[in-house]
Design a protein around this motif. Structure first.
Motif, PDB file in Angstrom:
ATOM      1  N   GLN A 150       0.954  -1.178  -0.041  1.00  0.00           N
ATOM      2  CA  GLN A 150      -0.031   0.057  -0.217  1.00  0.00           C
ATOM      3  C   GLN A 150       0.757   1.557   0.142  1.00  0.00           C
ATOM      4  O   GLN A 150       0.459   2.150  -0.774  1.00  0.00           O
ATOM      5  CB  GLN A 150      -0.824   0.243   0.980  1.00  0.00           C
ATOM      6  N   ASP A 151       2.096   1.187   0.850  1.00  0.00           N
ATOM      7  CA  ASP A 151       2.782   2.423   0.789  1.00  0.00           C
ATOM      8  C   ASP A 151       3.420   2.463  -0.464  1.00  0.00           C
ATOM      9  O   ASP A 151       3.409   3.770  -1.048  1.00  0.00           O
ATOM     10  CB  ASP A 151       4.042   2.108   1.684  1.00  0.00           C
ATOM     11  N   GLU A 184       2.513   1.668  -3.418  1.00  0.00           N
ATOM     12  CA  GLU A 184       1.214   2.078  -4.411  1.00  0.00           C
ATOM     13  C   GLU A 184       1.358   3.661  -4.104  1.00  0.00           C
ATOM     14  O   GLU A 184       1.043   4.755  -5.150  1.00  0.00           O
ATOM     15  CB  GLU A 184      -0.098   1.638  -4.294  1.00  0.00           C
ATOM     16  N   GLN A 185       0.963   4.101  -2.905  1.00  0.00           N
ATOM     17  CA  GLN A 185       1.215   5.694  -2.762  1.00  0.00           C
ATOM     18  C   GLN A 185       2.207   6.561  -3.369  1.00  0.00           C
ATOM     19  O   GLN A 185       2.095   7.439  -3.900  1.00  0.00           O
ATOM     20  CB  GLN A 185       1.016   5.854  -1.150  1.00  0.00           C
TER      21      GLN A 185
END
Length: 368
Positions: free
Chosen positions: A348-349, A351-352
């Motif tokens: 998720q990190d 992707e951000q």
């Protein structure tokens, strides 16, 4: 001061230190994260981050004699704010004996010690004394973040190495001579000189060895991305490595109202640093637009972005070769957006990060 002062409030300790006029080497400042790690402060780390480097800072009643416009130690800060924060976080003061005792107790949780000088007439000799004591009593590698203005001879650097430091740090901070002059030199009537800092860097590499000297650079002091990339390359070409920081406006400092750089700018500089320091790319093959932003790194960067590694905190290594000085949340408050990740970014990190990396790029092409 007795070691039992660990159980008293920081306000009481600070007042006692001021009343008694205590200074280094008897007392030392340490980061809030380090105080938590040593059991001197309560609290938990966001996302269970762990501090693995004990950061120590010399302290004197007169304060730092540097006048750097962006620094939390800058002398012109008001009495309410002066010395209370440095690189964003609080730095409480304790007796050095207590810190040494706790370091031995929590040694298995740490991978390195970093002692930082400030610009003060006694700082060099006190650093020699403290590095020697740490080296003789604690089985951890030691970095010394020197104050180049206090150092003139190669022999001085040799003394630091002989005392027990295996890594030397030089906080050049700015990417250009003009910005250095504005915020560290004549622009603030400061004692620091750009040419001298680079001279000490070169001498440091000769004494400590290739890859054993680091340079601190701060993104967002007014430089273009192209200027920062060129500074990264210059440091690498000299045999040193860069540890990158994102400018944070310190309350009470001359730049308290200056905005921090955009996260997209910082992400691109993190990626450029990683590629250059690891010999994966060169500043000379990167492409910049008319706004001097890097829009092409000259290679396929996706595998490195996917790994998340370029966006982790860069710092001196431990015995295992991995970054030890990870400074959790030294650049930002804990939350959903992190400038430097003190751990491996998760999916998720990453992707951000991908979304942040190329945000805000202007059009227009220019080859370096």
């Amino acid at each position: 001061m007795s070691n039992t002062h660990a159980d008293r409030s920081q306000a009481e300790l600070t007042q006692e230190i001021e009343d008694l006029g205590l200074e280094s080497p008897e007392v030392i400042q340490t980061s809030l994260a380090a105080a938590m790690t040593l059991g001197l402060k309560g609290g938990i780390f966001y996302r269970n981050a762990k501090l693995t480097c004990l950061n120590l800072l010399l302290t004197y009643q007169e304060g730092c004699q540097g006048r750097c416009g962006y620094c939390g130690l800058e002398q012109k800060r008001s009495e309410k704010t002066k010395g209370t924060t440095f690189i964003r976080v609080a730095w409480p003061t304790y007796s050095f004996d207590l810190i040494l005792e706790r370091t031995k107790q929590y040694q298995n949780s740490l991978k390195r010690i970093c002692l930082s000088m400030i610009t003060h007439k006694r700082a060099f000799e006190d650093s020699l004394s403290l590095v020697s004591r740490l080296h003789s009593e604690v089985d951890l590698p030691i970095s010394i973040l020197c104050a180049p203005t206090l150092i003139n001879k190669t022999e001085d650097l040799q003394k630091l190495k002989e005392a027990g430091a295996d890594q030397l740090g030089v906080s050049i901070d700015t990417a250009t001579a003009e910005i250095f002059q504005e915020y560290r030199g004549k622009g603030v009537r400061g004692p620091h000189r750009w040419e001298h800092y680079w001279e000490i860097l070169r001498k440091g590499v000769a004494v400590f060895g290739q890859g054993q000297v680091s340079v601190h650079l701060i993104v967002g002091l007014g430089e273009s991305e192209q200027e920062m990339v060129m500074a990264l390359q210059q440091v690498h070409d000299l045999g040193a490595v860069v540890h990158l920081f994102s400018f944070y406006p310190e309350p009470g400092s001359a730049l308290a109202e200056k905005a921090a750089p955009s996260l997209s700018q910082y992400r691109r500089m993190q990626l450029a640093r990683y590629l250059i320091m690891n010999d994966l790319a060169s500043a000379r093959t990167m492409c910049f637009n008319s706004s001097e932003q890097v829009y092409d790194f000259g290679m396929d960067v996706e595998p490195y972005v996917a790994s998340g590694q370029p966006f982790r905190t860069s710092g001196c290594p431990g015995h295992d070769g991995e970054t030890a000085c990870n400074r959790p949340y030294g650049n930002e408050r804990p939350g959903t957006t992190l400038a430097n990740y003190p751990f491996v970014p998760n999916l998720q990190d990453v992707e951000q990060i991908r979304g942040e990396l190329y945000a805000g790029l202007m059009e227009g092409v220019e080859q370096l």
